[in-house]
Structures are given as C-alpha cells and as structure tokens.
Design an enzyme around this catalytic site. Structure first.
Site, mmCIF file in Angstrom:
data_model
loop_
_atom_site.group_PDB
_atom_site.id
_atom_site.type_symbol
_atom_site.label_atom_id
_atom_site.label_comp_id
_atom_site.label_asym_id
_atom_site.label_seq_id
_atom_site.Cartn_x
_atom_site.Cartn_y
_atom_site.Cartn_z
ATOM 1 C CG ASP A 1 -5.602 5.855 -36.478
ATOM 2 O OD1 ASP A 1 -4.685 5.046 -36.720
ATOM 3 O OD2 ASP A 1 -5.396 7.078 -36.315
ATOM 4 C CG ASP B 1 0.137 11.711 -39.487
ATOM 5 O OD1 ASP B 1 0.064 11.836 -38.243
ATOM 6 O OD2 ASP B 1 -0.006 10.618 -40.074
ATOM 7 C CE LYS C 1 -0.156 11.767 -31.927
ATOM 8 N NZ LYS C 1 -0.494 11.408 -33.313
ATOM 9 C CD GLU D 1 -3.746 11.724 -34.974
ATOM 10 O OE1 GLU D 1 -4.185 10.603 -34.627
ATOM 11 O OE2 GLU D 1 -2.711 12.204 -34.502
#
Ligand code: AMP
Length: 585
Positions: free
Chosen positions: A184, A6, A68, A161
């Site tokens: 999330d 992850d 990211k 994800e």
C-alpha cells in the site's frame, strides 16, 4: 444500510452495498475521492475536500491535512515532533483560537462523506464501517471510532485496511491458509502487510511501513527535477506550490503517457516555464524513494516467517501503485507479478463496503450461490455411475436415494463416491469408498439409504444407513467442490466427446444385468413347467434364450436389447403359469 468508509491520510471515500452491488458514491462534481483536508473559515464555517485543498496554499494556518497521522496520538509519540504541550498529553491543533482534537477534525471529513452519501441515496445513513491501518493501536482505533460518532455515525466495525483491500480483490475466496502481501503506497504513507486466510477470515501476520513515505515525496523529487532542468532560481511559496502541483499532475499522467510538456506561465515574475519531461526521467529520480519500500517488504516477510515464494498473491493498494515503476519494483521484490485487477485507490473503500454488506447480512448469498462444478454420485451394480447431486446444483444441498442388494445372500455394500459426468464409474473420479454391512438378505430385500449433504463450504458428507437394522456410517469428503477449472473443463469435454460410447456402454450394461437375471430365471421356470406348455413353445423359448446368450457374448447392444424383448414376449404364458402355480401353492 451500513456505509463503508476509507478514511485516508490523503483522500477518503464512502460507499454502500446497494441492490447487490458495492458502489462508491460521488459528490455533485462526480468525484469519488474527497481530499482529507479541512479548512476553517473565519466566519466559523468549515470547508472539506477540494475546496479546502484550494485554501491550503493561501491559508496554511487555518487548513489541516494528514490529521490521520495524529489521531489517537499523545505528545511525544511519533509524528508529534515540534508540537508544544506537556509530554503524554493528547494532541490538539490550534486553529483560529480553538484547540481541536484530531478526531474532531477527522469528524468533519466524515460529516462531508456522510452528506455526499445521503444526497446520492436520498435518505439518512447512520451506521458505518471505517478502515484504519493494520498497525493502529487501541488508542488510534478508539479515536477513529470517536471521530465517526462525532460525525453522527454508529461505528459498526473498525476494519484493518489490508484486510479490506484483500476483500475487495476477492481473496476471501482463496483456499484456506493462503498468504497474501498487501503493498500500500498512498500519498503520504507506505504499508506492507502479510495476511493469512484462516477459515474465511484474514489474519494480519506482519505489518511494516513508513508513515512518511509516499506520493508526496515523489512529487517533491519531480519538482526538484523540473526546477533543475528549467534552471529555476528561488521561488515564492505560491510558485513553489504551483510547481509541486504540476509535478504531481505530470507524475500521474506519466503513468500512462511516455512524455509530456509542462507549461507554467509567469511562474516566477514575468518568466514562464515550459519543459519536456519523460517517464524515464521521473523514474530516475523516483527510483531511490521507491527502493525504500523494499526493506519493509523483506522485514514483514521475515516477521511472518515466510519466503516470497510462499505468497499466493501480491495486491496493490494506494494511488501511487499506479506508477509502472512501482509495479515493476513490487514484481522484483516478491518475484511475482502483482494482481492489477482492482483500482488501487478504491480497493480499501470497496472492501469496507463489502464488510458492511456482510454485517448487513446481504453478502451471505454469495457463498450460497456457489454451485457444484461436477455431478456427485455413487457406483452401482455393473460399474455404473448413479448421480445423486447433479452438476450445477446450488449449494448447500442434500439429496439421497434408496438402494437394495442385487445378489441373494449379499451381506454388505461398498459405497464408492464418485465425481464426474461419465456414465461408467471407472471414467469418473473416485472421492472415497466405505462398506456398510447388513444381515444376509434375499435379492432385493436389503434397504440401504444413501444421503449426500454438501455444505456451503463444499464439504460433502455421505451417510449410508441400513434401514432394517439401523446401522449407519458417515464419511466426510473435504474437496468435493474444490476442483480446478481446467479439470472441470477436461471432464466436461470428455463427457461430450464420449457421449455416444458412454450411452452405449450404459445401455449395454443395463441390458447385460437384465439378461444375467432373466436367463437363469427362465431356465428354472422351464424345468418346473415345460410339461404344461406345447413343445413348440418350449423350443421357441429355448431358441430365444440362446439368442440372448449369443448377443451377450458378442457384446452387441442393439441385438441384446432386441433378443431380451423377444424372450420377454415368448415367456408371457410361462410367466402367467408360474404365477398361477405360486398362487395355488
Ligand atoms: P491515495 O492515498 O491512495 O489516495 O494515493 C494518493 C497518491 O496517489 C498521490 O500521491 C497521487 O499523486 C498518487 N496517484 C494517483 N494517481 C496516480 C497515477 N495515475 N500515477 C501515479 N501516482 C498516482
């Protein structure tokens, strides 16, 4: 062995599927979460994780976090505001006189994860599954793959994800077409995805989010609250960072505690800070931020063409969903309690590990180890259950039996497929039935094979074939294994409760069938051979036959069995004479 990774905005994790278990691997200090922060030291070396985060306050110019947000982006894209360079060119990050690409920076995080895993495992690891947000486009996915390759991995799969999270929550075991919302909320980003399970594979129906909404915003709001409560004036950058860090710590602790005291000695000059903070107070300042997730949830539902009540499950991902206020909001938005069964900050990594295990071929056994919850069989003569696949048999499985006709001249059979643990077919569940025809045959001459094949998905195929004529019929029954736990329990409880009566009913039925066969046969034999026997024997046989008839009419199992056995004994000579005559003939 393939690693599951992850690669998060705030934190990253790595794990492997080892000896049947998915395991997330910890560094030498026992931490499984590695902060996604990279610090470039003046001497050319690189620090990653907690060490890098510690340097961030002191050397922000040579420390990078949240890369990211920039991976696979071009200047002019979202997130590149304020960066210099030609529009449309790839993003680069100037660090200590070098221009680094986001994937080069990300590869440092991946190298660190690789080293943690290799140290733990004691052997090299060169393949990986890496997760990315569902909304990542091709360029972002390709750049993530490149980051993996720069770190020395062969990237076997880039996995969404929310799909990884759903795997970790075991939702691939839901019935087909199930719909799931994945909420999330991490440190810096929020995503809401709606997934649908299609033949064991998750499809992303809709995804919406905010790449600038997360736990960091909550930390800022809480820091402002603390500053207001303590009437703090202007702070130096270092003090400000200390304050935000203590705000984050307080936020995390207040997820389980109701109140706490914050102490920050010498926060500004010689003055120290000490204040009491309650969960209620932080919820008040966090609420408007968490409320912003609502619109994204509603938009995703709308895009997927669904209503909240169409969802089968709502799962939580990201550290911030540990906050009770977040859990409460999610329950309100979807009018459904979220599933809290997994660690929300580890779910994505765990899912990546499970995907890796599937690619390794290690997880197929999971489906193979499914068992039939109840016995499967067919109804035979007299209304009895004839079990073909007993309960608790591992699937896939195949079993069969040969049947014949019970009545002379019979020209077909009805195959009634049953499920359950009771002796009499009427007490079990009927899954289906069909006829198989054959030419009229003397009693016991027909040969019909019945085969049950139960595949790994619980689909039952029943094949019946008349082996003499070769005609056959196949029916497929979809729901053979999909029985609710309650129904299975009720069936098992029923079979225990009625065990004695059921057994009695089966023994009586079997005895009845034998009596119905024997009585006319004895009568026919006596008609032919009565003259060859002493009259006392004939009288005795007639008396024993009468007793069988009377026990049958009285429905008395034990008496019927005894009468049958007495008749059997009494007709020994008659039977021998019958055979002799047949031989002579
Ligand atoms: P992630 O990006 O999933 O690693 O989530 C990181 C965010 O989760 C950070 O903002 C953390 O402060 C937050 N977080 C972690 N644990 C908790 C907790 N127990 N209560 C509230 N927030 C938490």
């Amino acid at each position: 062995m393939i690693a599951g990774i992850d690669l998060g905005t705030t934190n990253s994790l790595i794990g492997v599927y080892d000896s049947g278990f998915p395991t997330l691997l910890a560094d030498a200090d026992g931490n499984r979460l590695t902060p996604s922060v990279v610090h470039y030291v003046a001497n050319g070396s690189v620090l990653v994780g907690r060490e890098a985060r510690r340097m961030e306050a002191l050397h922000p110019e040579s420390t990078l976090s949240s890369v990211k947000r920039l991976i696979g982006r071009r200047l002019g894209d979202e997130g590149t505001e304020g960066m210099t360079g030609a529009m449309g060119s790839a993003v680069t990050l100037p660090i200590r006189g070098r221009n680094l690409t986001p994937e080069e920076v990300s590869s440092e995080i991946l190298k660190r994860l690789k080293a943690i895993a290799e140290t733990r495992l004691g052997h090299p690891l060169s393949q990986a599954v890496i997760t990315v947000p569902a909304y990542f486009n091709d360029a972002q996915r390709a750049a993530t793959k490149r980051a993996g390759e720069l770190a020395g991995f062969t990237v076997e799969r880039i996995l969404a994800e929310p799909t990884a999270a759903a795997l970790a929550y075991g939702l691939d075991k839901l019935r087909d077409r199930s719909k799931v919302a994945v909420y999330d909320l991490g440190g810096g980003t929020f995503d809401l995805s709606i997934l649908q399970l299609d033949n064991g594979v998750f499809e992303v129906l809709a995804t919406h989010g905010d790449t600038r909404l997360g736990g960091d915003d909550l930390d800022e709001a809480i820091a402002t609250l603390i500053a207001r409560k303590a009437k703090l004036g202007d702070l130096t950058p270092e003090s400000s960072i200390r304050l935000t860090e203590s705000a984050r710590e307080a936020k995390e602790r207040l997820s389980t505690e109701e109140s706490l005291t914050i102490r920050l000695p010498f926060l500004s000059g010689s003055s120290s800070l000490e204040i009491l903070l309650t969960r209620g107070e932080i919820e008040e300042v966090c609420d408007p931020i968490i409320r912003r997730t609502r619109a994204h949830c509603l938009r995703s539902l709308e895009d997927a063409g669904l209503k909240a009540e169409d969802l089968d499950q709502v799962i939580l991902v990201g550290g911030s969903t540990r906050m009770p206020l977040v859990q409460k909001s999610v329950a309100e938005i979807f009018a459904k309690e979220p599933n809290l069964s997994q660690h929300p900050d580890e779910a994505v990594a765990l899912g990546a590990v499970l995907q890796a295990a599937i690619l390794e071929g290690n997880l197929q056994h999971v489906t193979l180890l499914d068992v039939t919850p109840l016995s499967l069989g067919i109804e035979t003569f007299g209304g009895l259950m004839n079990v073909i696949i007993p309960r608790n048999t591992t699937i896939p499985t195949k079993a069969g039996e040969m049947f014949t006709n019970a009545v002379a001249g019979q020209s077909g059979m009805t195959i009634t497929i049953l499920q359950g643990e009771r002796e009499m077919s009427a007490d079990n569940w009927k899954l289906g039935s069909f006829d198989i025809l054959f030419p009229p045959a003397p009693k016991g001459a027909a040969r019909v094979g019945v085969q049950f094949s139960l595949d790994a998905n619980g689909i039952l195929e029943v094949l019946a074939r008349d082996t003499t004529a070769g005609t056959e019929k196949i029916v497929e029954i979809k729901s053979a294994v999909e029985v609710s736990d309650e129904a299975v329990e009720a069936m098992l409880a029923g079979s225990l409760e009625h065990a004695f009566e059921d057994m009695d009913a089966r023994i009586f039925t079997e005895a009845r069938l034998k009596a119905e066969e024997m009585l006319p046969a004895v009568e026919a034999a006596l008609e032919q051979l009565a003259g060859d026997l002493p009259p006392t024997e004939v009288t005795d046989i007639r008396a024993k036959s009468a007793e069988v008839t009377s026990a049958l009419e009285a429905n008395e199992t034990t008496r019927l069995k005894q009468a049958l056995s007495a008749l059997d004994q009494a007709t020994q000579t008659l039977a021998t004479k019958l055979i002799e005559r047949a031989m002579k003939g």
